[in-house]
Design a protein around this motif. Structure first.
Motif, short mmCIF file in Angstrom:
data_model
loop_
_atom_site.label_atom_id
_atom_site.label_comp_id
_atom_site.label_asym_id
_atom_site.label_seq_id
_atom_site.Cartn_x
_atom_site.Cartn_y
_atom_site.Cartn_z
N TYR A 66 4.34 17.41 -2.70
CA TYR A 66 3.98 15.99 -2.74
C TYR A 66 4.54 15.29 -1.52
N ARG A 67 3.78 14.34 -1.01
CA ARG A 67 4.23 13.46 0.05
C ARG A 67 3.93 12.02 -0.37
N VAL A 68 4.87 11.13 -0.16
CA VAL A 68 4.69 9.71 -0.47
C VAL A 68 4.92 8.91 0.80
N LEU A 69 3.88 8.24 1.29
CA LEU A 69 3.97 7.40 2.49
C LEU A 69 3.99 5.94 2.05
N ALA A 126 8.57 11.22 2.39
CA ALA A 126 7.48 11.61 3.27
C ALA A 126 7.60 13.06 3.69
N ASN A 127 8.82 13.61 3.67
CA ASN A 127 9.04 15.01 4.02
C ASN A 127 10.24 15.54 3.25
N PRO A 128 10.10 15.72 1.92
CA PRO A 128 11.23 16.17 1.10
C PRO A 128 11.65 17.60 1.46
N VAL A 182 0.85 -1.19 0.00
CA VAL A 182 0.00 0.00 0.00
C VAL A 182 0.88 1.24 0.00
N VAL A 183 0.52 2.20 -0.85
CA VAL A 183 1.23 3.48 -0.93
C VAL A 183 0.19 4.60 -0.85
#
Length: 509
Positions: free
Chosen positions: A126-129, A193-195, A107-108
């Protein structure tokens, strides 16, 4: 006879193969996600039903045509109380089913935020978890209280938020699996998640876009929503069209699943509401593929397809609940009929780090251009000046973030500000940095109705004789030191900015 049975066997096998082919070729549609907001305590009261009072917790007026000055995030200003700073957290969630074949998934979560300032790509964050590996159906989310956005000030009138939850079957696609492994390994060096840096921000942007486009058929839920901030002029308007204010509080995203042919029965006849013979023929032909798909894969059941009835739901400890009517239990149980995510919009915090990152990003881009781009002396000088100005602005932002006042007299033995009652005059003193100037303050006593009442100007007077670059003192009469709760609202200058700050204190017997 054997030949006849053989023919029948081949026919059955042919039907089975066609059914498997139809089952594998038809994708499950993405459901419809709606947003619900937990009502504030004072708004959940009112005419009660037969349900428990804590069950009626969802705001019925999510769309409004007015701004709440206490709840709606203000557009950015110079306020040290943190009243115009906010952050958005992904609190919790539950996955009713993930569109898989074997029950184990990756899951993303991709979050996209845009404040329309200059209308450029840099306005989008953008955030990617994730990826989160080994997530099963009917399971809680593998994350808790993940920061998605902020803390920061609202720089525009609106905030656009788009959340997308993606599912990848474990081992379904070698390219997808390799891509997820690559994301997991690269996050050890670059933060998605926090670039922070320009490279991280650019990488997170491309990863987010690639994740969404890589497998569009496996979108578990998605929502695209615009929040409206308190820009000042809307607060006094009462005849506007409805909008969704950017109010602090708890929100729940609930996904209502949808049906399609080969996922649910009798889709062409609209559940027997038509007498079209071709629709009936189509539904009869699709009975076997539909039964196979519903038996072998995840397809929506009745509760997942039903409409959301918010009155039946409760919300506590960032969990969506439903009333437990079983004879052996009482109270509430977790809501497991649909996929849902919980969000929290929180007011307050330190926005200086966000601002300094933004300024340092400008300096970083200019420095990279100076190193990489051969533009001649003019281009070099322009980039140098841009970087220098950005660094100067960071220095000013740092001074603003460190500015503030704090009580230093009178103090108790534990170091806390502890004024006392008495018949003689007393003195309050504040400490602040030397970069702060022109300190003025107003004092308020909180009455029994929780309303601040301003103290008389003659009861608290600034003592100019004891003012230093780091201290400001006030002479306080006995009338301003009765038992109760007080607020001090200070205003001061830092550079060319006027900031305000509120400090609360108590006077006890």
């Amino acid at each position: 006879m054997n030949r006849f049975l053989s023919t029948r066997g081949w026919n059955a096998l042919t039907v089975l193969m066609i059914s498997v082919l139809l089952t594998s070729c038809i994708s499950v549609p993405t459901g419809t996600t709606k947003i619900y907001r937990k009502a504030d305590a004072e708004k959940s009261a009112g005419p009660q039903t037969d349900k428990a009072p804590d069950q009626v917790v969802f705001d019925k007026t999510l769309f409004r045509n007015s701004i709440d000055p206490k709840l709606t995030i203000r557009k950015s200003g110079a306020d040290k109380t943190g009243a115009d700073v906010f952050a958005i957290y992904l609190s919790d969630g539950y996955f009713k089913y993930l569109k898989d074949m074997g029950g184990v998934n990756e899951v993303v979560v991709v979050a996209e935020f845009t404040e329309t300032s200059a209308g450029t790509e840099s306005d989008t964050v953008y955030r990617v978890l994730g990826p989160y590996f080994g997530v099963a159906d009917k399971a809680g989310a593998p994350f808790l209280n993940k920061l998605l956005y902020g803390p920061k000030t609202l720089d525009s009138d609106h905030l656009n938020m788009r959340l997308t939850v993606l599912e990848y079957d474990q081992g379904e696609n070698e390219n997808s699996a390799a891509f997820l492994d690559f994301i997991q390994s690269v996050t050890q060096t670059l933060s998605l998640a926090n670039p922070v840096t320009v490279s991280e921000q650019a990488f997170a942007t491309e990863i987010a876009k690639s994740l969404i486009s890589l497998n569009k058929d496996d979108v578990v839920m998605t929502i695209d929503i615009n929040f409206t901030g308190n820009a000042g002029e809307l607060e006094s308007m009462t005849h506007n069209g409805s909008y969704i204010p950017l109010n602090v509080g708890d929100y729940v995203l609930i996904n209502k699943e949808q049906c399609a042919p080969a996922n649910c029965y009798f889709q062409m006849t609209d559940k027997k509401r038509t007498w079209n013979p071709f629709a009936w023929i189509g539904d009869i032909v699709m009975l076997v593929p539909t039964a196979m798909r519903r038996g072998w894969t995840d397809t929506p059941d009745g509760p997942a397809l039903a409409e959301v009835v918010s009155d039946d739901l409760g919300y506590a400890n960032h969990r969506l609940t439903v009333e437990d009517t079983s004879p052996l239990n009482s109270g509430h149980k977790p809501f497991t009929d649909k996929t849902w995510l919980a969000l929290s919009i929180v007011k307050g915090g330190d926005a200086s780090l966000w601002e300094k990152r933004k300024l340092l990003t400008q300096a970083e881009i200019s420095i990279q251009n100076m190193i990489k781009v051969r533009g001649g002396p003019l281009a070099f000088n322009q980039n140098f000046q841009t970087a220098k100005q950005a660094l100067d602005d960071v220095s000013k932002a740092e001074a603003l973030s460190r500015s503030g006042v704090t009580f230093v007299l009178p103090l108790a033995t534990n170091g806390a500000f502890a004024p006392t009652t008495g018949t003689a005059d007393d003195e309050y003193c504040l400490y602040h940095s030397s970069s702060l100037s022109d300190v003025v303050a107003s004092f308020y006593r909180i009455d029994a109705n929780n309303i601040p009442q301003q103290l008389a100007a003659t009861d608290i007077v600034k003592n100019t004789a004891k003012t230093t670059p780091n201290n400001t003192c006030f002479t306080v009469t006995a009338a301003a030191r009765t038992v109760g709760t007080y607020d001090m609202l200070a205003a001061y200058k830092v550079g060319g900015n006027v900031l305000t700050q509120k400090l609360r204190y108590k006077i006890e017997k």
